[in-house]
Motif scaffolding. Structure first.
Motif, PDB file in Angstrom:
ATOM      1  N   GLY A  12       1.009  -1.433  -0.081  1.00  0.00           N
ATOM      2  CA  GLY A  12       0.244   0.408  -0.015  1.00  0.00           C
ATOM      3  C   GLY A  12       1.127   1.058   0.029  1.00  0.00           C
ATOM      4  N   ALA A  72      -5.901   6.774   5.014  1.00  0.00           N
ATOM      5  CA  ALA A  72      -5.077   5.110   5.294  1.00  0.00           C
ATOM      6  C   ALA A  72      -7.592   5.141   5.154  1.00  0.00           C
ATOM      7  CB  ALA A  72      -5.460   5.560   7.151  1.00  0.00           C
ATOM      8  N   ALA A  73      -7.695   4.001   4.829  1.00  0.00           N
ATOM      9  CA  ALA A  73      -8.743   3.436   4.446  1.00  0.00           C
ATOM     10  C   ALA A  73      -9.210   2.329   5.882  1.00  0.00           C
ATOM     11  CB  ALA A  73      -9.097   2.352   3.113  1.00  0.00           C
ATOM     12  N   ALA A  74     -10.604   2.405   5.931  1.00  0.00           N
ATOM     13  CA  ALA A  74     -11.198   1.083   7.078  1.00  0.00           C
ATOM     14  C   ALA A  74     -10.437   0.102   6.581  1.00  0.00           C
ATOM     15  CB  ALA A  74     -12.018   1.468   7.234  1.00  0.00           C
ATOM     16  N   VAL A  75     -11.013  -0.694   7.380  1.00  0.00           N
ATOM     17  CA  VAL A  75     -10.249  -2.782   7.358  1.00  0.00           C
ATOM     18  C   VAL A  75     -12.325  -2.516   6.971  1.00  0.00           C
ATOM     19  CG1 VAL A  75     -10.131  -4.536   8.274  1.00  0.00           C
ATOM     20  CG2 VAL A  75      -8.467  -2.927   8.562  1.00  0.00           C
ATOM     21  N   PRO A  76     -11.981  -3.552   6.578  1.00  0.00           N
ATOM     22  CA  PRO A  76     -14.426  -3.955   6.334  1.00  0.00           C
ATOM     23  C   PRO A  76     -13.918  -4.827   7.006  1.00  0.00           C
ATOM     24  CG  PRO A  76     -11.935  -5.113   4.067  1.00  0.00           C
ATOM     25  CD  PRO A  76     -11.618  -4.373   4.970  1.00  0.00           C
ATOM     26  N   ARG A 129      -4.210  -6.517   7.398  1.00  0.00           N
ATOM     27  CA  ARG A 129      -4.972  -4.811   7.380  1.00  0.00           C
ATOM     28  C   ARG A 129      -4.427  -4.306   6.327  1.00  0.00           C
ATOM     29  NH1 ARG A 129      -6.951  -2.571  11.851  1.00  0.00           N
ATOM     30  NH2 ARG A 129      -6.170  -0.421  10.864  1.00  0.00           N
ATOM     31  N   GLN A 130      -3.151  -4.557   6.253  1.00  0.00           N
ATOM     32  CA  GLN A 130      -2.806  -3.480   4.198  1.00  0.00           C
ATOM     33  C   GLN A 130      -3.284  -4.290   3.160  1.00  0.00           C
ATOM     34  OE1 GLN A 130       1.371  -2.678   5.171  1.00  0.00           O
ATOM     35  NE2 GLN A 130       0.755  -1.157   5.953  1.00  0.00           N
ATOM     36  N   LEU A 144      -6.137  -6.499   3.654  1.00  0.00           N
ATOM     37  CA  LEU A 144      -7.781  -5.644   3.631  1.00  0.00           C
ATOM     38  C   LEU A 144      -8.084  -4.965   3.384  1.00  0.00           C
ATOM     39  CD1 LEU A 144      -8.842  -7.664   6.962  1.00  0.00           C
ATOM     40  CD2 LEU A 144      -8.920  -9.087   4.846  1.00  0.00           C
ATOM     41  N   THR A 145      -7.422  -3.381   3.097  1.00  0.00           N
ATOM     42  CA  THR A 145      -7.468  -2.531   2.706  1.00  0.00           C
ATOM     43  C   THR A 145      -7.775  -2.298   1.674  1.00  0.00           C
ATOM     44  OG1 THR A 145      -5.450  -1.626   3.227  1.00  0.00           O
ATOM     45  CG2 THR A 145      -6.713  -1.266   4.732  1.00  0.00           C
ATOM     46  N   ARG A 146      -6.647  -3.168   0.442  1.00  0.00           N
ATOM     47  CA  ARG A 146      -6.622  -2.908  -1.126  1.00  0.00           C
ATOM     48  C   ARG A 146      -7.094  -4.147  -2.041  1.00  0.00           C
ATOM     49  NH1 ARG A 146      -1.178  -1.338  -2.742  1.00  0.00           N
ATOM     50  NH2 ARG A 146      -1.815  -1.082  -4.407  1.00  0.00           N
TER      51      ARG A 146
END
Length: 313
Positions: free
Chosen positions: A13, A157-161, A188-189, A191-193
């Motif tokens: 990411g 920064a994107a939230a974790v789904p 985490r990275q 899941l966000t991408r």
């Protein structure tokens, strides 16, 4: 944004560094290494004043190779791609797959750096970085490395789904104490991408991360559960536990204040004596009869009323 497929998922990411930030990091590194080189050269010049010209030339060449070439290679190897300038600018050298570099990667980068940075004053490195889509110089191309930005703005920064509802709470008994922080960061990275990656690449990455997570926790993913859903459920379980610990550690509500104590009066030095009862009670008044004479003594006795209003006692 470059699509990095990481080995240990520590830089997934992050964005490839561009020429301005890399140039600033290079200037900082050159100033630091140049200062060391000058100080070492002065010390060796004083120490080798009695040697002949051939010995002095050999010492100078060895100093050049050790300080200007060997020191950057050693620093990048030991720091896993973070030199002084890169650390100041928030950059890091990683492999093409996103993993940390090793000695052979740093060696190739350092050897090529002599040609494209020191010999040509950085002209070749600048041209190669401008031409490359990911800002790589020739040393990065031959070594299979990439310089990325580690400092990502917090607002992006994107939230974790969240996991599927039927998986929420299913891993409440899982032991997560053996999972390292690097693996958590990688999960985490991913899941966000995961929606930005190629389907085959994302599937392979999720299965690898799920396998590593299962190996750390000692419990494999349930049969029929997709690897990405398993990762999301485990991350959700960890977030739930962290939130529970945070609320448990919060100070409890303040207890209601105690009522104010009653004032305490010290006893007087000269207490006031209590009034004594009368020595003799007044004789009851006997009612008179109809003729004015005293009524019968037995009439003094009060008989209880059989009904109606009762006088107060």
């Amino acid at each position: 944004m470059s699509e990095l497929v990481t080995g240990d998922a520590v830089v997934l990411g992050l964005r490839p560094a561009k020429l301005p930030s890399r140039a600033l990091a290079l200037v900082i590194d050159l100033v630091a290494v140049g200062t060391v080189f000058v100080l070492v050269s002065i010390g060796l010049a004083i120490a080798t004043v009695t040697l002949d010209e051939a010995a002095v030339a050999a010492v100078a060449v060895a100093t050049f190779l050790l300080v200007l070439v060997g020191v950057p290679i050693a620093v990048e190897t030991l720091s896993h791609g973070r030199s002084l300038g890169k650390l100041a600018c928030g950059l890091r050298v990683v492999r093409d797959d996103g993993g940390p570099i090793r000695f052979r990667h740093a060696l190739v980068r350092g050897a090529m750096g002599v040609v494209e940075i020191l010999a040509t004053l950085g002209a070749i490195a600048a041209i190669a970085s401008l031409v490359s889509a990911r800002g790589r110089r020739l040393g990065d191309v031959f070594a299979g490395t990439l310089v990325v930005r580690e400092r990502v703005p917090a607002g992006r920064a994107a939230a974790v789904p969240p996991p599927p509802p039927w998986l929420v709470g299913r891993f409440a008994g899982l032991d997560l104490s053996g999972v390292p922080d690097d693996l958590w960061l990688g999960v985490r990275q991913y899941l966000t991408r995961m929606h930005q990656l190629d389907a085959a690449v994302g599937r392979a990455m999720s299965e690898r991360l799920a396998g590593e997570l299962a190996a750390r926790t000692g419990a494999p993913a349930p049969a029929g559960v997709p690897a990405a859903a398993f990762l999301a459920a485990v991350v959700n379980e960890r977030q739930t536990r962290d939130a529970r610990r945070a609320f448990a550690a919060a100070p409890a509500a303040a207890p209601p204040p105690h009522p104010a104590p009653l004032p305490h009066y010290a006893p007087s030095a000269h207490p006031v004596p209590a009034p004594h009862p009368a020595s003799a009670q007044a004789a009851p008044v006997r009612p008179l009869g109809l003729d004015g004479a005293a009524a019968d003594p037995g009439a003094d006795t009060v008989r209880p009323s059989t009904g109606g209003f009762a006088p107060p006692a």
